[in-house]
Design an enzyme around this catalytic site. Sequence first.
Site, PDB file in Angstrom:
ATOM      1  CB  VAL A 126       9.322  38.286  41.325  1.00 19.65           C
ATOM      2  CG1 VAL A 126      10.232  38.636  40.175  1.00 19.65           C
ATOM      3  CG2 VAL A 126       9.756  36.970  41.971  1.00 19.65           C
ATOM      4  CE  LYS A 144      12.498  27.893  39.183  1.00 22.58           C
ATOM      5  NZ  LYS A 144      12.232  29.149  39.812  1.00 22.58           N
ATOM      6  CE  LYS A 187      16.452  27.945  39.423  1.00 19.09           C
ATOM      7  NZ  LYS A 187      16.801  27.972  40.845  1.00 19.09           N
ATOM      8  CD  GLU A 215      10.774  27.733  43.558  1.00 26.12           C
ATOM      9  OE1 GLU A 215       9.819  27.839  42.800  1.00 26.12           O
ATOM     10  OE2 GLU A 215      11.691  28.566  43.598  1.00 26.12           O
ATOM     11  NE  ARG A 217      -4.259  36.911  37.667  1.00 30.84           N
ATOM     12  CZ  ARG A 217      -3.236  36.076  37.520  1.00 30.84           C
ATOM     13  NH1 ARG A 217      -2.464  35.764  38.543  1.00 30.84           N
ATOM     14  NH2 ARG A 217      -2.990  35.543  36.353  1.00 30.84           N
ATOM     15  NE  ARG A 218      -5.265  38.201  44.909  1.00 35.10           N
ATOM     16  CZ  ARG A 218      -4.673  37.331  44.070  1.00 35.10           C
ATOM     17  NH1 ARG A 218      -3.359  37.263  43.996  1.00 35.10           N
ATOM     18  NH2 ARG A 218      -5.379  36.536  43.294  1.00 35.10           N
ATOM     19  CG  ASP A 269      14.262  25.611  41.364  1.00 32.77           C
ATOM     20  OD1 ASP A 269      13.453  26.453  40.942  1.00 32.77           O
ATOM     21  OD2 ASP A 269      15.441  25.882  41.667  1.00 32.77           O
ATOM     22  CD  GLU A 276      21.079  36.532  32.642  1.00 28.05           C
ATOM     23  OE1 GLU A 276      21.503  36.879  31.539  1.00 28.05           O
ATOM     24  OE2 GLU A 276      21.481  35.507  33.238  1.00 28.05           O
ATOM     25  CB  VAL A 311      18.873  30.029  34.801  1.00 28.06           C
ATOM     26  CG1 VAL A 311      19.960  29.112  35.351  1.00 28.06           C
ATOM     27  CG2 VAL A 311      17.955  29.251  33.868  1.00 28.06           C
TER      28      VAL A 311
HETATM   29  N1  HSE Z   1      13.829  28.138  45.249  1.00 24.86           N
HETATM   30  C1  HSE Z   1      14.877  28.407  44.316  1.00 24.86           C
HETATM   31  C2  HSE Z   1      16.189  28.032  44.966  1.00 24.86           C
HETATM   32  C3  HSE Z   1      14.975  29.846  43.887  1.00 24.86           C
HETATM   33  O1  HSE Z   1      16.206  27.590  46.118  1.00 24.86           O
HETATM   34  O2  HSE Z   1      17.210  28.163  44.314  1.00 24.86           O
HETATM   35  C4  HSE Z   1      14.159  30.186  42.699  1.00 24.86           C
HETATM   36  O3  HSE Z   1      14.531  29.438  41.570  1.00 24.86           O
END
Ligand code: HSE
Length: 419
Positions: free
Chosen positions: A14, A102, A201, A186, A45-46, A197, A126, A129
């Site tokens: 990201v 999130k 959201k 994920e 960190r790396r 997940d 933002e 979600v």
């Molecule tokens: N893995 C999530 C999805 C994306 O499939 O929507 C990140 O929130």
Amino acid sequence: MNKLRIGICGWGNVATGLFKTLQTNAGEIKKRSNLEIEIIAIGARRDNPKCDPGNIIIERDIFKIIDYDIDVVVELIGGVDVARDLIIKSLNAKKHVVTANKAVIFNHGDELLSIANKNGVNLLYESSVCAGTPIIKLLKQELAASKISKISGMLNGTSNYILSNMEEGMEFESTLKLAQEKGYAEPDPTFDIEGTDAAHKIGILSSLAFGSSLPPKDFYIKGINEIHKDDFKYAHEMGYTIKHLAIAKLTNNSIDLRAHPSLVKLDSYLASLKGVRNGIEVETDLLGTLHIAGSGAGQEATASGVISDLIYLSDSKIQKVNNNNESSGLINFIDLDFQYYFYIEASDLSGVMASISSIFANKDVSIESISQKENLNNDLVPIIIITDPFKEKDHQELVDKLLDLDSVNKIRSIRIEPQ
Ligand code: HSE
């Protein structure tokens, strides 16, 4: 030209996506927003072999980023505990914070937003979600004059991708494998397929629209792993398809919050959104029903949301009201009424249909339609039942009673979401 000095914490997918997008789209950002975003330091960190940060200062201790002369700390490390600590320290140092995380907002949102308020700085999220598909600032700003009655949608791209493929006849396992290969899921796909997940959201959206707390009280979460491709065939015959819906709805000043598979009408807006895209429907008093759809994952989509937060901050660095304290309670899930689809696999013998329907009658659950489908290869027959709405608290008992029948081999049931 406005200038914004930022420090980025994190150097994974990201963060490097943000770094690259700030370079590729710098001209667009300047032209459209009169803003130059300068990265002062990166907390990594790396090293990341996929991205060269050039001359930008790198700190191995991500917390050192807070000490730089920057306006904003961009938290992109992920996880919960260290991210929470980093955000608190940044806010207390009077730095604005932008995050795409999130889990940290869902679990600690109220605490973090009140620390932001106390320090007169902003905490913006933002991309937490649906990545950059605009929904957070839309609820906070553009829809601020409207009363919102319901938010529903597919907030997990992986689930929508898997269900869309199953609708075309693929098996669950092979389409999950494909989703992982394409990088949609994920790192731990249980978060996607078990609904966590999407639940994170919708919890965040509910806090914005209805003032529910962050973290919210426990609410009902179910994933897509028990759905079979044949359920699509039977649902289609009755004018429905199956989506994983996350829902926040205001009913008599209480919030109905949940995330689970639902049958939705085939001709509905949400049914038309296939593949990995996210789709949301917002019901409002002033604008009617609003539809939003877009990419909910990926480097560029996430960078888009983070940059929109940075532009928002540059427009007005003064503190906005960070949270809505008008908290409403959640409705107890078992007190809700649902219409249900039942797949019942039973022996193909006389009297079986009658014994099944009598169980429904004994529980006072009225049947809207019942039909026996083509025999399976093993002397078993699928029976598809659509019920009228009944109390969720009776559902499990109904299933248990049906399974007690010697003639019943297997049951699947899915709620039907009215549109
Ligand atoms: N893995 C999530 C999805 C994306 O499939 O929507 C990140 O929130």
